[in-house]
Design a protein around this motif. Sequence first.
Motif, PDB file in Angstrom:
ATOM      1  N   LEU A  23      68.510  20.958 -19.736  1.00  0.00           N
ATOM      2  CA  LEU A  23      68.689  21.501 -18.396  1.00  0.00           C
ATOM      3  C   LEU A  23      69.222  20.398 -17.488  1.00  0.00           C
ATOM      4  CD1 LEU A  23      68.203  23.590 -16.065  1.00  0.00           C
ATOM      5  CD2 LEU A  23      65.889  22.651 -15.911  1.00  0.00           C
ATOM      6  N   ILE A  24      70.298  20.684 -16.773  1.00  0.00           N
ATOM      7  CA  ILE A  24      70.834  19.734 -15.802  1.00  0.00           C
ATOM      8  C   ILE A  24      70.125  19.990 -14.478  1.00  0.00           C
ATOM      9  CG2 ILE A  24      72.899  18.790 -14.726  1.00  0.00           C
ATOM     10  CD1 ILE A  24      72.794  18.605 -17.829  1.00  0.00           C
ATOM     11  N   ARG A  25      69.325  19.023 -14.045  1.00  0.00           N
ATOM     12  CA  ARG A  25      68.500  19.206 -12.855  1.00  0.00           C
ATOM     13  C   ARG A  25      69.149  18.685 -11.579  1.00  0.00           C
ATOM     14  NH1 ARG A  25      63.697  21.183 -12.474  1.00  0.00           N
ATOM     15  NH2 ARG A  25      63.712  20.221 -10.407  1.00  0.00           N
ATOM     16  N   ALA A  26      69.986  17.662 -11.679  1.00  0.00           N
ATOM     17  CA  ALA A  26      70.602  17.120 -10.461  1.00  0.00           C
ATOM     18  C   ALA A  26      71.858  16.336 -10.794  1.00  0.00           C
ATOM     19  CB  ALA A  26      69.622  16.233  -9.699  1.00  0.00           C
ATOM     20  N   LEU A  27      72.802  16.383  -9.857  1.00  0.00           N
ATOM     21  CA  LEU A  27      74.038  15.621  -9.929  1.00  0.00           C
ATOM     22  C   LEU A  27      74.181  14.785  -8.669  1.00  0.00           C
ATOM     23  CD1 LEU A  27      76.565  18.441 -10.970  1.00  0.00           C
ATOM     24  CD2 LEU A  27      75.354  16.879 -12.503  1.00  0.00           C
ATOM     25  N   GLU A  28      74.942  13.715  -8.777  1.00  0.00           N
ATOM     26  CA  GLU A  28      75.417  12.979  -7.611  1.00  0.00           C
ATOM     27  C   GLU A  28      76.878  13.378  -7.403  1.00  0.00           C
ATOM     28  OE1 GLU A  28      76.451   8.426  -6.215  1.00  0.00           O
ATOM     29  OE2 GLU A  28      75.058   8.741  -7.877  1.00  0.00           O
ATOM     30  N   PRO A  29      77.221  14.021  -6.276  1.00  0.00           N
ATOM     31  CA  PRO A  29      78.599  14.482  -6.070  1.00  0.00           C
ATOM     32  C   PRO A  29      79.591  13.324  -6.148  1.00  0.00           C
ATOM     33  CG  PRO A  29      77.148  15.386  -4.400  1.00  0.00           C
ATOM     34  CD  PRO A  29      76.362  14.340  -5.133  1.00  0.00           C
ATOM     35  N   VAL A  30      80.724  13.568  -6.804  1.00  0.00           N
ATOM     36  CA  VAL A  30      81.751  12.545  -6.955  1.00  0.00           C
ATOM     37  C   VAL A  30      83.091  13.000  -6.384  1.00  0.00           C
ATOM     38  CG1 VAL A  30      83.112  11.248  -8.666  1.00  0.00           C
ATOM     39  CG2 VAL A  30      80.633  11.496  -8.964  1.00  0.00           C
ATOM     40  N   LYS A  31      83.450  14.265  -6.624  1.00  0.00           N
ATOM     41  CA  LYS A  31      84.756  14.759  -6.198  1.00  0.00           C
ATOM     42  C   LYS A  31      84.647  16.229  -5.796  1.00  0.00           C
ATOM     43  CE  LYS A  31      89.586  14.784  -7.751  1.00  0.00           C
ATOM     44  NZ  LYS A  31      90.492  14.448  -8.876  1.00  0.00           N
ATOM     45  N   GLY A  32      85.328  16.575  -4.693  1.00  0.00           N
ATOM     46  CA  GLY A  32      85.333  17.965  -4.234  1.00  0.00           C
ATOM     47  C   GLY A  32      84.168  18.311  -3.333  1.00  0.00           C
ATOM     48  N   MET A  33      83.669  17.334  -2.590  1.00  0.00           N
ATOM     49  CA  MET A  33      82.444  17.556  -1.810  1.00  0.00           C
ATOM     50  C   MET A  33      82.624  18.569  -0.674  1.00  0.00           C
ATOM     51  SD  MET A  33      80.670  13.772  -1.837  1.00  0.00           S
ATOM     52  CE  MET A  33      82.139  12.822  -2.134  1.00  0.00           C
ATOM     53  N   GLU A  34      83.809  18.634  -0.090  1.00  0.00           N
ATOM     54  CA  GLU A  34      84.024  19.633   0.966  1.00  0.00           C
ATOM     55  C   GLU A  34      83.916  21.040   0.401  1.00  0.00           C
ATOM     56  OE1 GLU A  34      87.405  19.226   3.431  1.00  0.00           O
ATOM     57  OE2 GLU A  34      86.883  17.211   4.137  1.00  0.00           O
ATOM     58  N   THR A  35      84.498  21.254  -0.773  1.00  0.00           N
ATOM     59  CA  THR A  35      84.390  22.564  -1.416  1.00  0.00           C
ATOM     60  C   THR A  35      82.958  22.844  -1.839  1.00  0.00           C
ATOM     61  OG1 THR A  35      86.682  22.492  -2.175  1.00  0.00           O
ATOM     62  CG2 THR A  35      85.186  23.980  -3.352  1.00  0.00           C
ATOM     63  N   MET A  36      82.265  21.833  -2.333  1.00  0.00           N
ATOM     64  CA  MET A  36      80.855  22.013  -2.695  1.00  0.00           C
ATOM     65  C   MET A  36      80.050  22.465  -1.482  1.00  0.00           C
ATOM     66  SD  MET A  36      79.980  18.761  -5.162  1.00  0.00           S
ATOM     67  CE  MET A  36      80.919  18.383  -6.643  1.00  0.00           C
ATOM     68  N   ALA A  37      80.289  21.842  -0.343  1.00  0.00           N
ATOM     69  CA  ALA A  37      79.570  22.220   0.872  1.00  0.00           C
ATOM     70  C   ALA A  37      79.873  23.673   1.246  1.00  0.00           C
ATOM     71  CB  ALA A  37      79.946  21.288   2.021  1.00  0.00           C
ATOM     72  N   ARG A  38      81.131  24.050   1.133  1.00  0.00           N
ATOM     73  CA  ARG A  38      81.496  25.439   1.457  1.00  0.00           C
ATOM     74  C   ARG A  38      80.797  26.420   0.518  1.00  0.00           C
ATOM     75  NH1 ARG A  38      85.000  28.602  -0.900  1.00  0.00           N
ATOM     76  NH2 ARG A  38      86.133  26.896  -1.931  1.00  0.00           N
ATOM     77  N   LEU A  39      80.791  26.113  -0.762  1.00  0.00           N
ATOM     78  CA  LEU A  39      80.144  26.993  -1.736  1.00  0.00           C
ATOM     79  C   LEU A  39      78.639  27.077  -1.511  1.00  0.00           C
ATOM     80  CD1 LEU A  39      82.115  25.943  -4.948  1.00  0.00           C
ATOM     81  CD2 LEU A  39      82.262  28.143  -3.754  1.00  0.00           C
ATOM     82  N   ARG A  40      78.080  26.008  -0.939  1.00  0.00           N
ATOM     83  CA  ARG A  40      76.648  25.997  -0.641  1.00  0.00           C
ATOM     84  C   ARG A  40      76.341  26.576   0.737  1.00  0.00           C
ATOM     85  NH1 ARG A  40      72.489  25.489  -1.523  1.00  0.00           N
ATOM     86  NH2 ARG A  40      71.686  23.478  -0.817  1.00  0.00           N
ATOM     87  N   GLY A  41      77.398  26.906   1.506  1.00  0.00           N
ATOM     88  CA  GLY A  41      77.190  27.437   2.851  1.00  0.00           C
ATOM     89  C   GLY A  41      76.748  26.372   3.834  1.00  0.00           C
ATOM     90  N   LEU A  42      77.190  25.125   3.598  1.00  0.00           N
ATOM     91  CA  LEU A  42      76.789  24.001   4.438  1.00  0.00           C
ATOM     92  C   LEU A  42      77.992  23.391   5.149  1.00  0.00           C
ATOM     93  CD1 LEU A  42      74.399  22.241   1.893  1.00  0.00           C
ATOM     94  CD2 LEU A  42      73.743  23.754   3.773  1.00  0.00           C
ATOM     95  N   THR A  43      77.714  22.603   6.163  1.00  0.00           N
ATOM     96  CA  THR A  43      78.760  21.923   6.914  1.00  0.00           C
ATOM     97  C   THR A  43      79.258  20.713   6.125  1.00  0.00           C
ATOM     98  OG1 THR A  43      77.704  22.558   8.982  1.00  0.00           O
ATOM     99  CG2 THR A  43      79.306  20.760   9.090  1.00  0.00           C
ATOM    100  N   PRO A  44      80.572  20.483   6.054  1.00  0.00           N
ATOM    101  CA  PRO A  44      81.081  19.292   5.372  1.00  0.00           C
ATOM    102  C   PRO A  44      80.470  18.016   5.953  1.00  0.00           C
ATOM    103  CG  PRO A  44      82.875  20.798   5.843  1.00  0.00           C
ATOM    104  CD  PRO A  44      81.656  21.351   6.551  1.00  0.00           C
TER     105      PRO A  44
END
Length: 202
Positions: free
Chosen positions: A99-120
């Motif tokens: 099971l992958i429990r956690a990542l440290e974001p490396v690339k695409g963080m603005e898109t990750m924030a959007r997909l999470r419904g969060l502010t960049p």
Amino acid sequence: MPKPLPRSFYLPPPDTVAQALLGKLITHRDEGEKLTGRIVEVEAYFGADDPAAHAFTGKTARNAVLFGPPGQAYVYFIYGMYYCLNFSCEPAGQAGCILIRALEPVKGMETMARLRGLTPGVKPALLTSGPGRLCQALGLTRALHNGLDVTNPASSLFVHDDGYQPASILATPRIGIRKAVDWPHRYFIAGNPCVSGPRNSF
């Protein structure tokens, strides 16, 4: 183009593969963009010998991917709202997984924030700290990604190695389960701020 880890990487037992995955990169190619995070926290599950494993009671339609070749994505749905990402390991027929429990974001963080419904610009831990969060951030679902061969260079989801080596790996009992709660098979990179659970060995 990064080269995916080979199938042979996933052949050993779950605890061995889990620790070897720490520091590796997961990339999801999503609509032409690469979303990448470094694996910083994992849990190992041991199939038929593990009361906490999805495969403990045998092969079903839900967990069939776990019994297939190593190096496949096993994505399941929990609490009626979250997906969780796992990778199968051990030879075909033996249902180990990580099971992958956690990542440290490396690339695409603005898109990750959007997909999470969060502010960049939010803290990286808010993007990918926790199994459900990281699946949201990478845009992963059971319908689209369960059963993908992550060793295939053509796969939209794969794991690769940029040479990073964790300075220290810690182990604790797994969390969020009700059976085999004392098994020490949660592993994480010491000191990483994106780790989702307790950050000290028990």
